[in-house]
Scaffold this motif. Structure first.
Motif, PDB file in Angstrom:
ATOM      1  N   ALA A 151     -14.736   8.976  29.505  1.00  0.00           N
ATOM      2  CA  ALA A 151     -14.647   9.086  31.022  1.00  0.00           C
ATOM      3  C   ALA A 151     -15.693   8.649  31.869  1.00  0.00           C
ATOM      4  N   ALA A 152     -16.781   9.489  31.593  1.00  0.00           N
ATOM      5  CA  ALA A 152     -17.888   9.262  32.362  1.00  0.00           C
ATOM      6  C   ALA A 152     -18.375   7.665  32.665  1.00  0.00           C
ATOM      7  N   ALA A 153     -18.408   7.291  31.211  1.00  0.00           N
ATOM      8  CA  ALA A 153     -18.749   6.475  30.606  1.00  0.00           C
ATOM      9  C   ALA A 153     -17.996   4.861  31.188  1.00  0.00           C
ATOM     10  N   ARG A 154     -16.359   5.343  30.623  1.00  0.00           N
ATOM     11  CA  ARG A 154     -16.239   4.394  31.030  1.00  0.00           C
ATOM     12  C   ARG A 154     -16.216   3.670  32.881  1.00  0.00           C
ATOM     13  N   SER A 155     -16.264   4.980  33.559  1.00  0.00           N
ATOM     14  CA  SER A 155     -16.273   4.724  34.729  1.00  0.00           C
ATOM     15  C   SER A 155     -17.325   4.268  35.613  1.00  0.00           C
ATOM     16  N   VAL A 156     -18.337   4.263  34.599  1.00  0.00           N
ATOM     17  CA  VAL A 156     -19.336   3.809  34.165  1.00  0.00           C
ATOM     18  C   VAL A 156     -19.183   1.709  34.818  1.00  0.00           C
ATOM     19  N   LEU A 157     -18.769   1.464  33.398  1.00  0.00           N
ATOM     20  CA  LEU A 157     -18.538   0.471  33.172  1.00  0.00           C
ATOM     21  C   LEU A 157     -17.561  -0.536  34.350  1.00  0.00           C
ATOM     22  N   SER A 158     -16.832   0.560  34.548  1.00  0.00           N
ATOM     23  CA  SER A 158     -15.503  -0.269  35.802  1.00  0.00           C
ATOM     24  C   SER A 158     -15.482  -0.427  36.734  1.00  0.00           C
ATOM     25  N   LEU A 159     -16.952  -0.258  37.472  1.00  0.00           N
ATOM     26  CA  LEU A 159     -17.905  -0.710  38.622  1.00  0.00           C
ATOM     27  C   LEU A 159     -18.008  -2.302  38.455  1.00  0.00           C
ATOM     28  N   TYR A 160     -18.932  -2.743  37.015  1.00  0.00           N
ATOM     29  CA  TYR A 160     -18.849  -4.359  37.173  1.00  0.00           C
ATOM     30  C   TYR A 160     -18.915  -4.926  36.189  1.00  0.00           C
ATOM     31  N   ARG A 161     -18.706  -6.045  36.624  1.00  0.00           N
ATOM     32  CA  ARG A 161     -17.505  -7.557  36.123  1.00  0.00           C
ATOM     33  C   ARG A 161     -18.580  -8.338  34.940  1.00  0.00           C
TER      34      ARG A 161
END
Length: 247
Positions: A151-161
């Motif tokens: 979840a933590a790694a996915r949350s970082v990805l979700s901050l970017y496009r």
């Protein structure tokens, strides 16, 4: 022939046939049966094959540790990575999936870019290259697969496009389904695809005509596929993907 080159040849032979006999391999490589047996023992310890009485059989690629998979067809992976790297536009923002072929792309990148990755190996490769801005999606560390996930790694990805999500593959079925052996790896790949304007797939010929348990995407979701061989019978009719063979 040096041991490492000989072992690469053994893995290549096994890939083509799925089964290898010690006696036949010894004749083809011009060494003793005992030398082949020692090589097979070492490769089995690395997780690259299963020894049998008189030889060896191939194993599920998706279940192999990433470090073991990385020695398979390293030159082909370098060519695939270099071909894809040459197509990356300057200034692009990239999601780079964890894997040996995407690592080869990172090594070959010559343009300025922002690289967002969950791979510690890729981060280590580019950390001191001033032309590349690095963002590491940290989370739970998987030492076997050499990646961060959860979840933590996915949350970082979700901050970017990103402009392009560039993924490796554990397997690609004949019907065009890209799959992964680990659920957390599949989650990270899907997150990258969903947050990018387009997706590229890097996959050597070992990955085709196989299926792993966790669905990542269909080939229709990729606009480019880079490989080292043409894939006869691969169903790409439902996709507009450009199939590029790295020579």
């Amino acid at each position: 022939m040096r041991k490492l080159s000989r072992q690469h040849r053994l893995l290549a032979m096994l890939t083509d046939t799925d089964e290898l006999l010690v006696s036949e391999a010894a004749v083809l490589l011009g060494v003793s049966d005992d030398t082949i047996r020692r090589d097979l023992c070492e490769l089995e310890k690395q997780g690259s094959l299963h020894k049998t009485h008189g030889g060896a059989v191939s194993i599920n690629l998706g279940g192999m540790a990433r470090t073991a998979r990385s020695i398979l067809f390293s030159e082909q992976k370098k060519r695939i990575g270099a071909a894809a790297a040459a197509a990356v536009p300057a200034g692009a923002t990239l999601f780079l999936d964890a894997g040996s072929t995407t690592l080869a792309l990172a090594e070959a990148l010559t343009v300025s870019a922002t690289v967002i990755t969950n791979s510690l190996d890729i981060a280590s490769q580019i950390e001191e290259r001033s032309a590349l801005r690095l963002i590491l999606a940290g989370g739970e560390w998987d030492s076997r697969q050499r990646l961060f996930s959860g979840a933590a790694a996915r949350s970082v990805l979700s901050l970017y496009r990103a402009d392009i999500a560039i993924l490796g593959a554990c397997a690609v079925s004949a019907r065009g389904a890209v799959t992964a052996g680990e659920e957390r790896d599949a989650d990270m790949k899907r997150t990258m695809i969903n947050a990018a304007s387009e997706a590229w797939l890097l996959a050597d010929h070992l990955k085709f005509d196989h299926v792993e348990p966790h669905h990542v995407a269909d080939l229709a979701q990729f606009c480019r596929i880079y490989s080292d061989r043409s894939q006869v019978g691969l169903d790409v009719k439902q996709s507009n993907a450009e199939f590029i063979i790295a020579s």
